[in-house]
Design a protein around this motif. Structure first.
Motif, mmCIF file in Angstrom:
data_model
loop_
_atom_site.group_PDB
_atom_site.id
_atom_site.type_symbol
_atom_site.label_atom_id
_atom_site.label_comp_id
_atom_site.label_asym_id
_atom_site.label_seq_id
_atom_site.Cartn_x
_atom_site.Cartn_y
_atom_site.Cartn_z
ATOM 1 N N ALA A 145 85.396 16.952 63.895
ATOM 2 C CA ALA A 145 86.420 16.990 62.846
ATOM 3 C C ALA A 145 86.247 18.215 61.961
ATOM 4 O O ALA A 145 87.230 18.781 61.489
ATOM 5 C CB ALA A 145 86.356 15.723 62.002
ATOM 6 N N VAL A 146 84.983 18.648 61.774
ATOM 7 C CA VAL A 146 84.733 19.761 60.860
ATOM 8 C C VAL A 146 85.507 21.032 61.250
ATOM 9 O O VAL A 146 86.184 21.619 60.400
ATOM 10 C CB VAL A 146 83.214 20.025 60.734
ATOM 11 C CG1 VAL A 146 82.952 21.329 60.015
ATOM 12 C CG2 VAL A 146 82.547 18.894 60.000
ATOM 13 N N PRO A 147 85.478 21.475 62.528
ATOM 14 C CA PRO A 147 86.233 22.688 62.867
ATOM 15 C C PRO A 147 87.725 22.558 62.587
ATOM 16 O O PRO A 147 88.351 23.500 62.095
ATOM 17 C CB PRO A 147 85.996 22.863 64.370
ATOM 18 C CG PRO A 147 84.785 22.103 64.673
ATOM 19 C CD PRO A 147 84.712 20.993 63.694
ATOM 20 N N VAL A 148 88.295 21.358 62.884
ATOM 21 C CA VAL A 148 89.738 21.189 62.697
ATOM 22 C C VAL A 148 90.085 21.229 61.212
ATOM 23 O O VAL A 148 91.042 21.900 60.800
ATOM 24 C CB VAL A 148 90.196 19.869 63.351
ATOM 25 C CG1 VAL A 148 91.653 19.624 63.075
ATOM 26 C CG2 VAL A 148 89.941 19.921 64.840
ATOM 27 N N VAL A 149 89.266 20.532 60.400
ATOM 28 C CA VAL A 149 89.521 20.546 58.955
ATOM 29 C C VAL A 149 89.374 21.967 58.407
ATOM 30 O O VAL A 149 90.191 22.446 57.618
ATOM 31 C CB VAL A 149 88.547 19.580 58.238
ATOM 32 C CG1 VAL A 149 88.666 19.720 56.735
ATOM 33 C CG2 VAL A 149 88.842 18.151 58.649
ATOM 34 N N LEU A 150 88.342 22.653 58.905
ATOM 35 C CA LEU A 150 88.106 24.043 58.491
ATOM 36 C C LEU A 150 89.313 24.907 58.841
ATOM 37 O O LEU A 150 89.783 25.720 58.034
ATOM 38 C CB LEU A 150 86.870 24.551 59.237
ATOM 39 C CG LEU A 150 86.007 25.595 58.570
ATOM 40 C CD1 LEU A 150 85.417 25.034 57.304
ATOM 41 C CD2 LEU A 150 84.900 26.025 59.517
ATOM 42 N N ALA A 151 89.844 24.714 60.045
ATOM 43 C CA ALA A 151 90.985 25.505 60.502
ATOM 44 C C ALA A 151 92.201 25.224 59.635
ATOM 45 O O ALA A 151 92.876 26.151 59.167
ATOM 46 C CB ALA A 151 91.294 25.177 61.957
ATOM 47 N N LEU A 152 92.479 23.934 59.400
ATOM 48 C CA LEU A 152 93.646 23.597 58.581
ATOM 49 C C LEU A 152 93.481 24.165 57.172
ATOM 50 O O LEU A 152 94.438 24.664 56.582
ATOM 51 C CB LEU A 152 93.839 22.078 58.540
ATOM 52 C CG LEU A 152 94.238 21.437 59.880
ATOM 53 C CD1 LEU A 152 94.345 19.933 59.745
ATOM 54 C CD2 LEU A 152 95.565 22.006 60.369
ATOM 55 N N GLY A 153 92.247 24.100 56.656
ATOM 56 C CA GLY A 153 91.993 24.661 55.337
ATOM 57 C C GLY A 153 92.239 26.159 55.300
ATOM 58 O O GLY A 153 92.898 26.675 54.392
ATOM 59 N N LEU A 154 91.739 26.864 56.341
ATOM 60 C CA LEU A 154 91.925 28.319 56.395
ATOM 61 C C LEU A 154 93.407 28.663 56.481
ATOM 62 O O LEU A 154 93.880 29.611 55.853
ATOM 63 C CB LEU A 154 91.204 28.885 57.620
ATOM 64 C CG LEU A 154 89.734 29.227 57.448
ATOM 65 C CD1 LEU A 154 89.185 29.781 58.737
ATOM 66 C CD2 LEU A 154 89.576 30.259 56.336
ATOM 67 N N ILE A 155 94.149 27.870 57.280
ATOM 68 C CA ILE A 155 95.582 28.129 57.443
ATOM 69 C C ILE A 155 96.296 27.927 56.111
ATOM 70 O O ILE A 155 97.117 28.750 55.691
ATOM 71 C CB ILE A 155 96.159 27.200 58.534
ATOM 72 C CG1 ILE A 155 95.598 27.594 59.898
ATOM 73 C CG2 ILE A 155 97.670 27.274 58.559
ATOM 74 C CD1 ILE A 155 95.913 26.613 60.987
ATOM 75 N N ALA A 156 95.944 26.820 55.442
ATOM 76 C CA ALA A 156 96.574 26.554 54.149
ATOM 77 C C ALA A 156 96.211 27.641 53.145
ATOM 78 O O ALA A 156 97.048 28.088 52.366
ATOM 79 C CB ALA A 156 96.148 25.184 53.634
ATOM 80 N N ALA A 157 94.943 28.105 53.211
ATOM 81 C CA ALA A 157 94.509 29.147 52.280
ATOM 82 C C ALA A 157 95.227 30.457 52.552
ATOM 83 O O ALA A 157 95.432 31.266 51.650
ATOM 84 C CB ALA A 157 92.998 29.338 52.384
ATOM 85 N N ALA A 158 95.626 30.681 53.822
ATOM 86 C CA ALA A 158 96.354 31.902 54.156
ATOM 87 C C ALA A 158 97.812 31.805 53.712
ATOM 88 O O ALA A 158 98.591 32.735 53.910
ATOM 89 C CB ALA A 158 96.270 32.167 55.655
ATOM 90 N N GLY A 159 98.205 30.666 53.122
ATOM 91 C CA GLY A 159 99.561 30.515 52.604
ATOM 92 C C GLY A 159 100.577 30.148 53.659
ATOM 93 O O GLY A 159 101.768 30.420 53.514
ATOM 94 N N ILE A 160 100.122 29.559 54.763
ATOM 95 C CA ILE A 160 101.045 29.165 55.825
ATOM 96 C C ILE A 160 101.255 27.655 55.744
ATOM 97 O O ILE A 160 100.296 26.895 55.621
ATOM 98 C CB ILE A 160 100.467 29.544 57.207
ATOM 99 C CG1 ILE A 160 100.087 31.022 57.223
ATOM 100 C CG2 ILE A 160 101.449 29.229 58.307
ATOM 101 C CD1 ILE A 160 99.164 31.397 58.354
ATOM 102 N N THR A 161 102.517 27.225 55.792
ATOM 103 C CA THR A 161 102.791 25.781 55.746
ATOM 104 C C THR A 161 102.528 25.181 57.120
ATOM 105 O O THR A 161 102.851 25.788 58.139
ATOM 106 C CB THR A 161 104.262 25.511 55.385
ATOM 107 O OG1 THR A 161 104.777 26.643 54.733
ATOM 108 C CG2 THR A 161 104.386 24.276 54.534
ATOM 109 N N ILE A 162 101.952 23.985 57.122
ATOM 110 C CA ILE A 162 101.644 23.335 58.397
ATOM 111 C C ILE A 162 102.726 22.305 58.693
ATOM 112 O O ILE A 162 102.883 21.348 57.935
ATOM 113 C CB ILE A 162 100.266 22.664 58.330
ATOM 114 C CG1 ILE A 162 99.209 23.713 57.983
ATOM 115 C CG2 ILE A 162 99.930 21.977 59.636
ATOM 116 C CD1 ILE A 162 97.955 23.130 57.408
ATOM 117 N N PRO A 163 103.510 22.476 59.769
ATOM 118 C CA PRO A 163 104.529 21.483 60.106
ATOM 119 C C PRO A 163 103.862 20.172 60.521
ATOM 120 O O PRO A 163 102.762 20.196 61.078
ATOM 121 C CB PRO A 163 105.267 22.101 61.294
ATOM 122 C CG PRO A 163 104.724 23.471 61.471
ATOM 123 C CD PRO A 163 103.454 23.570 60.729
#
Lengths: 332, 338
Positions: A145-163
């Motif tokens: 779970a850690v890599p996926v949460v990390l990835a979603l966090g990085l994506i959100a931090a990059a200012g990209i909305t997650i559908p």
């Protein structure tokens, strides 16, 4: 009447096992390297997402609206590109992490003789093995779970909305990763209860690792090619239309046979199943018949359910071996 | 005289230990299964190599297709086409085999207390550790030699008769493989002498193996791309001389980082040596990029000359296991056994 399985005692063992893993320095070292590689591949994934986005912007800016059609229009790149580098690097370290968690669970207690002391206490054998399996499984679920949460966090931090659909797929990816890790954990646990010594158990587990992660995939690819035969010769440029049509059909039948046989053999390999699942989830979401468009979550589940079942059955078989063996183990 | 006795007995004790270790390895079921798996893993790539060889022969027989390769001709060598897929699978499955052979040689004897009994006999400590290393090395050599002999038998069976230089190429490939496996064997042996529990010893050796085989190349290629920058940057220079010097800097940086990474990656070093051994026409090979320059097709080139061209890599491949054995040797001699 005594209950079949005292959940309280199982929970005690599970908690103790989890804590043991999370404070084990070797486990933490492997986890640290695992996470380091995760961050590197997430970085690569974000870079390729950026490149794909630039290309998309370029193609939108220079496209001619007069010739626009849903078939030729370029689509914005999928966020899931970020995960695909992760899916490639995970099989390099994931199995080692899972094997490190599992190989010494029973063999280690046996060689240090703490198993005897443990069994003197009011706890049943099946509760011990269930607790150990649950504890290891929980730690591995956390690790996937850690890599996926990390990835979603990085994506959100990059200012990209997650559908929402992409978030669902990320959750599926996380589940597939957990099952993949569980597969090698189960192999290690089975050998740990079959062999008395931790080192020997690890040697046999690594033999199984070579078998399932290297030998089965190469045999699968080769068997596919052998059954499908050679590609028919390409018709000459002035060939009649029927001949070209005939060639196309033969080529399609060949690829179907090749994929069918290859997938059939790959069912035996957690790596093969994991690759098949991540490929559909992350890169190849177009409709299999028309070859374009993006399928929804339910369509995708329909396409990968066989692999999901296979990757779930694999650890079950090895956990059953570990369970059956541990119950009857002769401890003296 | 006392000194005479010890020097006369030394080789005998050493040979006894080596012979016993060799026999132990060859009768160990885990070794047999892993060695069988190593050969099984090689079958499909070897078969693909043979198919590639058939296509290569068809290419050589067809002047029209051959002309497409220009005046220099194809860059590959017949023997290389048959064997080139093997190093990739050998370096993983073989390393695991080598680690499985070495991980409990000392730690288990210590755990079971048999080391004390052994040292009570008239045999010196250095003979034990050297004998263990030699016995393991002999078992590794025998299994690699058996595999290669099998492959040459298949070649002969299919009517492919390797020439003298081809046989030397295969022999060098085998020696390079033994050196790579000896590295991991000595690594496991060194860890086995410093760790009490054999399970932990195996795990530590595996961690080092995975660091060297996956982490080093990944980090290396990242560093390479970050420092050297993209090739397209060079095209930005409008002045021809500037572009030329930028390209030279770029190439030099890539070569340097490639070499540094190769030093820390036994697998990449091994693949470099194997490339020179199987294709003696290779004159320049770079990590991450493969063969950069090859002599024209038909040039007479001998495998031993090619070894001279990559002597640094050969030296590294041979010295790394010796260095690790030195560590194991020192740790074992000074070990406190009670």
């Amino acid at each position: 009447m005594t209950p079949i399985l005292d959940l309280g005692r199982v929970a005690t063992i599970t908690r103790k096992e989890c804590l043991d893993h999370l404070t084990d320095r070797t486990f933490l070292l492997i986890l640290a390297i695992f996470l380091f590689l995760t961050v590197v591949s997430l970085h690569l994934g974000l870079v390729s997402y950026d490149a794909a986005l630039k290309q998309y912007e370029h193609s939108v800016a220079y496209s001619d609206p007069a010739f626009s059609s849903p078939l030729t229009d370029s689509r914005p790149p999928s966020l899931l590109i970020v995960f695909s580098a992760l899916a490639e690097s995970l099989p390099q370290w994931g199995p080692l992490l899972a094997i490190a968690v599992g190989f010494d669970l029973i063999a280690g207690e046996r060689s240090s003789r703490s198993l005897k002391t443990l069994l003197v206490r009011p706890v049943f054998r099946d509760e011990i093995i269930t607790g150990k399996a649950l504890g290891g499984g929980a730690v591995l679920a956390l690790a996937s779970a850690v890599p996926v949460v990390l990835a979603l966090g990085l994506i959100a931090a990059a200012g990209i909305t997650i559908p929402p659909d992409d978030a669902g797929i990320a959750a599926l990816f996380c589940a597939a990763t957990a099952l993949y890790l569980l597969a090698y954990f189960a192999v290690a646990l089975a050998f740990s209860s079959l062999v008395g010594d931790g080192g020997r158990a690890l040697a046999w587990t690594m033999a199984a690792f070579i078998l399932f992660s290297i030998l089965v995939p190469t045999v699968a690819a080769y068997a596919g090619e052998a059954v499908a035969g050679d590609l028919p010769t390409y018709p000459s440029y002035d060939a009649p239309a029927e001949e070209v049509q005939h060639y196309l059909e033969a080529a399609r039948a060949r690829y179907q046979a090749l994929n069918g046989v290859e997938n059939l053999v790959l069912i035996l390999s957690p790596d093969g199943n994991y690759q098949a699942i991540t490929k559909v989830l992350l890169t190849d979401r177009s409709d299999p018949v028309s070859g374009w468009g993006i399928s929804g979550l339910t369509d995708i589940l329909g396409r990968i359910w066989q692999n999901l079942v296979a990757i779930a059955v694999f650890p079950t078989v090895f956990l059953a071996i570990a369970y059956a063996r541990f119950i009857r183990i002769d401890l003296r | 005289m006392h000194g005479d006795t010890s020097s006369r007995n030394a080789p005998r004790g050493l040979l006894t230990v080596a012979r016993k270790e060799f026999a132990d390895h060859l009768t160990d079921p885990a070794f047999l299964v892993l060695a069988f798996l190593l050969i099984a893993v090689c079958t499909v790539p070897f078969q693909q190599g043979l198919e590639g060889y058939e296509r290569y022969l068809a290419l050589l027989a067809d002047p029209v297709k051959l002309a497409a390769y220009g005046t220099r001709g194809p860059t590959t060598q017949a023997i290389q086409i048959i064997y080139w897929r093997l190093p990739d699978v050998i370096s993983t499955a073989g390393a695991i085999l080598a680690i499985a052979m070495g991980f409990d040689l000392v730690s288990r004897e210590r755990q079971t207390g048999s080391l004390k009994l052994l040292l009570a006999r008239p045999v010196f400590r250095d003979e034990i550790i050297t004998g263990k290393a030699l016995g393991g090395l002999a078992a590794l050599t025998v299994s690699i030699a058996a595999g290669l002999a099998l492959s040459v038998a298949v070649l002969l069976f299919r009517g492919i008769v390797p020439g003298a230089d081809d046989l030397v190429s295969i022999l060098l490939f085998g020696l390079a493989t033994v050196a790579l496996l000896a590295f991991y064997f000595c690594l496991a042996l060194a860890i086995s002498t410093t760790t009490r529990k054999s399970g932990k010893a195996f795990l530590y050796a595996l961690i080092v193996f995975f660091i060297l085989s996956t982490l080093v190349p990944t980090v290396g290629s990242e560093v390479l791309n970050d420092i050297a920058g993209p090739y397209s940057d060079i095209q930005d220079y409008t002045n021809h001389a500037d572009r030329q010097s930028a390209r030279e800097t770029y190439e030099a940086t890539r070569a340097l980082i490639g070499n540094v990474v190769t030093v820390f990656s036994p697998q990449m070093n091994y693949e470099t040596v194997v490339q020179y051994a199987l294709n003696p026409r290779t004159t320049e090979y770079q990590a991450f990029r493969g063969p950069l320059d090859v002599l024209p097709f038909g040039t007479e080139a001998h495998p031993l000359d090619a070894m001279a061209r990559c002597w640094q890599n050969v030296l590294l491949l041979l010295l790394a296991p010796i260095a690790l054995f030195g560590l194991a040797f020192m740790a074992f001699l000074r070990m406190d056994i009670r």
